[in-house]
Motif scaffolding. Structure first.
Motif, PDB file in Angstrom:
ATOM      1  N   ALA A 128      33.003  25.618  91.817  1.00  0.00           N
ATOM      2  CA  ALA A 128      33.700  26.705  92.515  1.00  0.00           C
ATOM      3  C   ALA A 128      35.162  26.790  92.097  1.00  0.00           C
ATOM      4  CB  ALA A 128      33.585  26.512  94.027  1.00  0.00           C
ATOM      5  N   ASP A 129      35.819  25.641  91.944  1.00  0.00           N
ATOM      6  CA  ASP A 129      37.240  25.650  91.568  1.00  0.00           C
ATOM      7  C   ASP A 129      37.447  25.863  90.073  1.00  0.00           C
ATOM      8  OD1 ASP A 129      38.067  25.249  94.173  1.00  0.00           O
ATOM      9  OD2 ASP A 129      38.061  23.072  93.987  1.00  0.00           O
ATOM     10  N   ALA A 130      36.632  25.206  89.261  1.00  0.00           N
ATOM     11  CA  ALA A 130      36.812  25.275  87.801  1.00  0.00           C
ATOM     12  C   ALA A 130      36.371  26.619  87.229  1.00  0.00           C
ATOM     13  CB  ALA A 130      36.043  24.137  87.122  1.00  0.00           C
ATOM     14  N   LYS A 131      35.400  27.260  87.860  1.00  0.00           N
ATOM     15  CA  LYS A 131      34.856  28.538  87.388  1.00  0.00           C
ATOM     16  C   LYS A 131      34.631  28.536  85.873  1.00  0.00           C
ATOM     17  CE  LYS A 131      36.808  31.346  91.094  1.00  0.00           C
ATOM     18  NZ  LYS A 131      37.116  30.259  91.960  1.00  0.00           N
ATOM     19  N   PRO A 132      33.835  27.580  85.390  1.00  0.00           N
ATOM     20  CA  PRO A 132      33.655  27.493  83.937  1.00  0.00           C
ATOM     21  C   PRO A 132      32.805  28.629  83.376  1.00  0.00           C
ATOM     22  CG  PRO A 132      32.158  25.994  85.028  1.00  0.00           C
ATOM     23  CD  PRO A 132      33.043  26.586  86.102  1.00  0.00           C
ATOM     24  N   ASP A 133      33.157  29.038  82.184  1.00  0.00           N
ATOM     25  CA  ASP A 133      32.322  29.966  81.417  1.00  0.00           C
ATOM     26  C   ASP A 133      31.265  29.171  80.669  1.00  0.00           C
ATOM     27  OD1 ASP A 133      34.078  32.353  81.853  1.00  0.00           O
ATOM     28  OD2 ASP A 133      35.504  31.064  80.790  1.00  0.00           O
ATOM     29  N   LEU A 134      31.604  27.918  80.366  1.00  0.00           N
ATOM     30  CA  LEU A 134      30.753  27.051  79.560  1.00  0.00           C
ATOM     31  C   LEU A 134      30.758  25.645  80.137  1.00  0.00           C
ATOM     32  CD1 LEU A 134      29.135  26.395  76.940  1.00  0.00           C
ATOM     33  CD2 LEU A 134      31.356  26.055  75.813  1.00  0.00           C
ATOM     34  N   VAL A 135      29.563  25.070  80.272  1.00  0.00           N
ATOM     35  CA  VAL A 135      29.422  23.680  80.701  1.00  0.00           C
ATOM     36  C   VAL A 135      28.790  22.909  79.552  1.00  0.00           C
ATOM     37  CG1 VAL A 135      28.305  22.092  82.322  1.00  0.00           C
ATOM     38  CG2 VAL A 135      29.209  24.288  83.146  1.00  0.00           C
ATOM     39  N   LEU A 136      29.438  21.820  79.166  1.00  0.00           N
ATOM     40  CA  LEU A 136      28.908  20.903  78.161  1.00  0.00           C
ATOM     41  C   LEU A 136      28.538  19.635  78.904  1.00  0.00           C
ATOM     42  CD1 LEU A 136      31.641  21.444  75.432  1.00  0.00           C
ATOM     43  CD2 LEU A 136      29.360  22.423  75.472  1.00  0.00           C
ATOM     44  N   THR A 137      27.240  19.342  79.017  1.00  0.00           N
ATOM     45  CA  THR A 137      26.817  18.233  79.853  1.00  0.00           C
ATOM     46  C   THR A 137      25.922  17.234  79.135  1.00  0.00           C
ATOM     47  OG1 THR A 137      25.752  17.609  81.939  1.00  0.00           O
ATOM     48  CG2 THR A 137      24.829  19.509  80.799  1.00  0.00           C
ATOM     49  N   ASP A 138      26.159  15.969  79.429  1.00  0.00           N
ATOM     50  CA  ASP A 138      25.247  14.913  79.014  1.00  0.00           C
ATOM     51  C   ASP A 138      23.929  15.154  79.757  1.00  0.00           C
ATOM     52  OD1 ASP A 138      24.212  12.546  77.985  1.00  0.00           O
ATOM     53  OD2 ASP A 138      25.468  11.231  79.194  1.00  0.00           O
ATOM     54  N   ILE A 139      22.832  14.680  79.209  1.00  0.00           N
ATOM     55  CA  ILE A 139      21.558  14.883  79.902  1.00  0.00           C
ATOM     56  C   ILE A 139      21.061  13.635  80.610  1.00  0.00           C
ATOM     57  CG2 ILE A 139      20.795  16.888  78.597  1.00  0.00           C
ATOM     58  CD1 ILE A 139      19.108  15.048  76.854  1.00  0.00           C
ATOM     59  N   MET A 140      21.452  12.456  80.123  1.00  0.00           N
ATOM     60  CA  MET A 140      21.001  11.210  80.732  1.00  0.00           C
ATOM     61  C   MET A 140      22.179  10.545  81.433  1.00  0.00           C
ATOM     62  SD  MET A 140      17.937  11.488  79.972  1.00  0.00           S
ATOM     63  CE  MET A 140      16.743  10.206  79.722  1.00  0.00           C
ATOM     64  N   MET A 141      22.242  10.732  82.764  1.00  0.00           N
ATOM     65  CA  MET A 141      23.312  10.152  83.563  1.00  0.00           C
ATOM     66  C   MET A 141      22.704   9.506  84.800  1.00  0.00           C
ATOM     67  SD  MET A 141      26.200  13.172  83.399  1.00  0.00           S
ATOM     68  CE  MET A 141      25.076  14.539  83.735  1.00  0.00           C
ATOM     69  N   PRO A 142      23.374   8.503  85.358  1.00  0.00           N
ATOM     70  CA  PRO A 142      22.885   7.918  86.604  1.00  0.00           C
ATOM     71  C   PRO A 142      22.861   8.966  87.716  1.00  0.00           C
ATOM     72  CG  PRO A 142      24.665   6.595  85.662  1.00  0.00           C
ATOM     73  CD  PRO A 142      24.582   7.853  84.869  1.00  0.00           C
ATOM     74  N   GLY A 143      21.963   8.808  88.646  1.00  0.00           N
ATOM     75  CA  GLY A 143      21.853   9.786  89.734  1.00  0.00           C
ATOM     76  C   GLY A 143      21.180  11.048  89.229  1.00  0.00           C
ATOM     77  N   MET A 144      21.858  12.151  89.358  1.00  0.00           N
ATOM     78  CA  MET A 144      21.314  13.441  88.911  1.00  0.00           C
ATOM     79  C   MET A 144      21.460  13.586  87.402  1.00  0.00           C
ATOM     80  SD  MET A 144      22.546  17.309  89.970  1.00  0.00           S
ATOM     81  CE  MET A 144      22.760  16.846  91.676  1.00  0.00           C
ATOM     82  N   SER A 145      20.382  13.933  86.740  1.00  0.00           N
ATOM     83  CA  SER A 145      20.421  14.113  85.279  1.00  0.00           C
ATOM     84  C   SER A 145      21.046  15.463  84.916  1.00  0.00           C
ATOM     85  CB  SER A 145      19.006  14.050  84.704  1.00  0.00           C
ATOM     86  OG  SER A 145      18.290  15.233  85.031  1.00  0.00           O
ATOM     87  N   GLY A 146      21.389  15.585  83.656  1.00  0.00           N
ATOM     88  CA  GLY A 146      21.880  16.863  83.158  1.00  0.00           C
ATOM     89  C   GLY A 146      20.828  17.958  83.223  1.00  0.00           C
ATOM     90  N   PHE A 147      19.556  17.577  83.120  1.00  0.00           N
ATOM     91  CA  PHE A 147      18.476  18.566  83.235  1.00  0.00           C
ATOM     92  C   PHE A 147      18.492  19.204  84.629  1.00  0.00           C
ATOM     93  CE2 PHE A 147      16.482  15.502  80.145  1.00  0.00           C
ATOM     94  CZ  PHE A 147      16.550  16.330  79.049  1.00  0.00           C
TER      95      PHE A 147
END
Length: 127
Positions: free
Chosen positions: A46-65
Motif C-alpha cells: 500500500a505504501d510502496a505502490k510498486p509498478d514492479l515486484v522482483l521476488t525470490d520464490i523460495m523463502m521461509p514462511g510464505m513463498s514467492g509463489f
C-alpha cells in the motif's frame, strides 16, 4: 521517460542489498523498496505502490509463489518477476501459473535485470 517504483523481496540480506544497489542506479527507476519476506512485502504494497515486484520464490514462511497469487488479487496488481537460484522448467511453469511474467537467475541478476527493467519501463537503456 516513464519511471518505475520497484519492490524487491528476498530473505537473503546480501542479495537484497546487491539487488537494491543495481536497481536503484537505473535511470528508469523512481524508487526502490525492500522486504525480507513475502509477508513484509504484502504490508509494504500500500505504501510502496510498486509498478514492479522482483521476488525470490523460495523463502521461509510464505513463498514467492503465494505472494504472486496474492498480488494478483488486488485491483491494480503490479507486474511480477521471480528472482531465484532455481532455474528449471518446472519452476518457470510454476512462476507463470502463479501470475509471474518471467524469471531472472540470481546468478545473472546484475547483467539481466537492468535491460529487463528498462524494457518494462518502455525505455531502450536503463543505465
Amino acid at each position: 521517460m516513464p519511471k518505475l517504483n520497484v519492490l524487491l523481496v528476498d530473505d537473503n540480506p546480501q542479495f537484497l542489498k546487491a539487488a537494491r544497489d543495481t536497481v536503484a542506479a537505473l535511470a528508469c527507476v523512481a524508487g526502490v523498496a525492500c522486504a525480507s519476506s513475502a509477508t513484509e512485502a504484502l504490508t509494504q504494497i500500500a505504501d510502496a505502490k510498486p509498478d514492479l515486484v522482483l521476488t525470490d520464490i523460495m523463502m521461509p514462511g510464505m513463498s514467492g509463489f503465494v505472494l504472486m497469487r496474492k498480488l494478483r488479487e488486488g485491483d491494480a496488481p503490479p507486474r511480477v518477476i521471480a528472482v531465484t537460484l532455481h532455474e528449471g522448467p518446472e519452476y518457470r511453469a510454476a512462476v507463470r501459473r502463479s501470475g509471474g511474467e518471467g524469471m531472472i537467475s540470481k546468478r545473472e541478476f546484475s547483467m539481466v535485470a537492468p535491460d529487463l527493467i528498462a524494457a518494462m519501463a518502455g525505455t531502450a537503456n536503463a543505465s
